[in-house]
Design an enzyme around this catalytic site. Sequence first.
Site, mmCIF file in Angstrom:
data_model
loop_
_atom_site.group_PDB
_atom_site.id
_atom_site.type_symbol
_atom_site.label_atom_id
_atom_site.label_comp_id
_atom_site.label_asym_id
_atom_site.label_seq_id
_atom_site.Cartn_x
_atom_site.Cartn_y
_atom_site.Cartn_z
ATOM 1 N N HIS A 90 -69.459 -21.654 17.974
ATOM 2 C CA HIS A 90 -70.127 -22.539 18.929
ATOM 3 C C HIS A 90 -71.222 -23.379 18.261
ATOM 4 O O HIS A 90 -72.290 -23.589 18.830
ATOM 5 C CB HIS A 90 -70.711 -21.707 20.070
ATOM 6 C CG HIS A 90 -70.828 -22.420 21.385
ATOM 7 N ND1 HIS A 90 -71.803 -23.355 21.628
ATOM 8 C CD2 HIS A 90 -70.081 -22.342 22.511
ATOM 9 C CE1 HIS A 90 -71.673 -23.804 22.870
ATOM 10 N NE2 HIS A 90 -70.623 -23.215 23.428
ATOM 11 N N HIS B 38 -68.457 -16.732 27.985
ATOM 12 C CA HIS B 38 -68.589 -16.451 26.550
ATOM 13 C C HIS B 38 -68.756 -14.957 26.234
ATOM 14 O O HIS B 38 -69.581 -14.563 25.398
ATOM 15 C CB HIS B 38 -69.753 -17.239 25.958
ATOM 16 C CG HIS B 38 -69.513 -18.710 25.855
ATOM 17 N ND1 HIS B 38 -68.260 -19.261 25.705
ATOM 18 C CD2 HIS B 38 -70.383 -19.769 25.887
ATOM 19 C CE1 HIS B 38 -68.363 -20.588 25.632
ATOM 20 N NE2 HIS B 38 -69.635 -20.920 25.756
ATOM 21 N N GLU C 92 -65.150 -26.699 19.803
ATOM 22 C CA GLU C 92 -64.809 -25.281 19.922
ATOM 23 C C GLU C 92 -63.289 -25.089 19.907
ATOM 24 O O GLU C 92 -62.630 -25.152 20.939
ATOM 25 C CB GLU C 92 -65.399 -24.706 21.206
ATOM 26 C CG GLU C 92 -66.898 -24.901 21.351
ATOM 27 C CD GLU C 92 -67.360 -24.648 22.777
ATOM 28 O OE1 GLU C 92 -67.082 -23.562 23.322
ATOM 29 O OE2 GLU C 92 -67.988 -25.555 23.363
#
Length: 348
Positions: A179, A105, A313
């Site tokens: 997210h 991420h 996502e």
Amino acid sequence: MNITKNTFGELNSENVYSYSLENDHGMKVTCITLGCIITDIIVPDKNGNHENVVLGFDDIDSYLNDSPYFGTIVGRVAGRIGNAEFELDGKQYSLPKNENNNHLHGGPEAFDRKLWAAKEFQHDGEVGVEFSYCSPDGENGYPGNLTVHATYVLTNNNELKISYSATSDKKTLVNLTNHTYFNLSGNLKNDILSHKLQLKSNQFLELGENLLPTGEFLEVDNTPFDFRNSKAIKEAIEGNHQQIQIAGNGVDHPFLLNDHHNEEITLVEEQSGRKLTVETDEQSVVIYTSNMMDDSFEIRGTQARKYLGICLETQGLPDSIHFPHFSPCVLDVNEEYKTSTTYSFSVL
């Protein structure tokens, strides 16, 4: 419709601001300048009771110390990059490892932990906030000065529209997503195992033991990953499939979408009657059923635990820089990265 700005807290002697967007039907979305985090989405159930349907906190410290990316924009690249390295035009780039041997991420102190500039706006039938952040060349190992915009718009049709754009002065990698963890029961009354999910998807990505894609696309036929007809999350998890076990006894997989901006993702919680429809121009969606969430913290008085939220996502395929047959996440100079996703709330 209206928008309210407040001080949410303080980070490094700078104020963190919250923006609450509210439409004429009482739907309310609150987001903050730290990581563009969505802290609350308040929507009615079938009886008209307005409750929060996302996981979040009420203070900065909890987001910094406990949050598994609740509600945030993640980037520069969502998901994992294997061995925390990649090659671009013959040059090797090393990224910080923040999940075992992987880069996850966007790395440590990535977009989710940055203070973004914010500009509120209001037009006929919609109200919103445009967030912006300039990621300097070399931040977390990525090349190029990257200018990013993330815009949240609430409409009177109970839609939250998220759009992203980015440009860079060097060739770089970009793959952004939001997210948010959804739980349509309202105020975390129940977990998400009884939520029913439907996906217009015939294939998902196989994951290896390290949760990285193997490069293989698997057909959903005769697997727990077949959500083409609506079914409860627990049905997939109870299947005891090898891919379910790899992901911590849950789903943490990218699904290729067959359709776009045509009700390709729907989530329903029958007890409350709430329905969430997600439409996007992205190639895929990573479904994560919070299988890795531990019980070391509380979420507004509720003990954290597995299966308390589900992430939808929308993004390009993860680790695509290592798989030529995946769609690339490379952004060239003078190109613009541009994508959007709409979350529509209704009742059965």
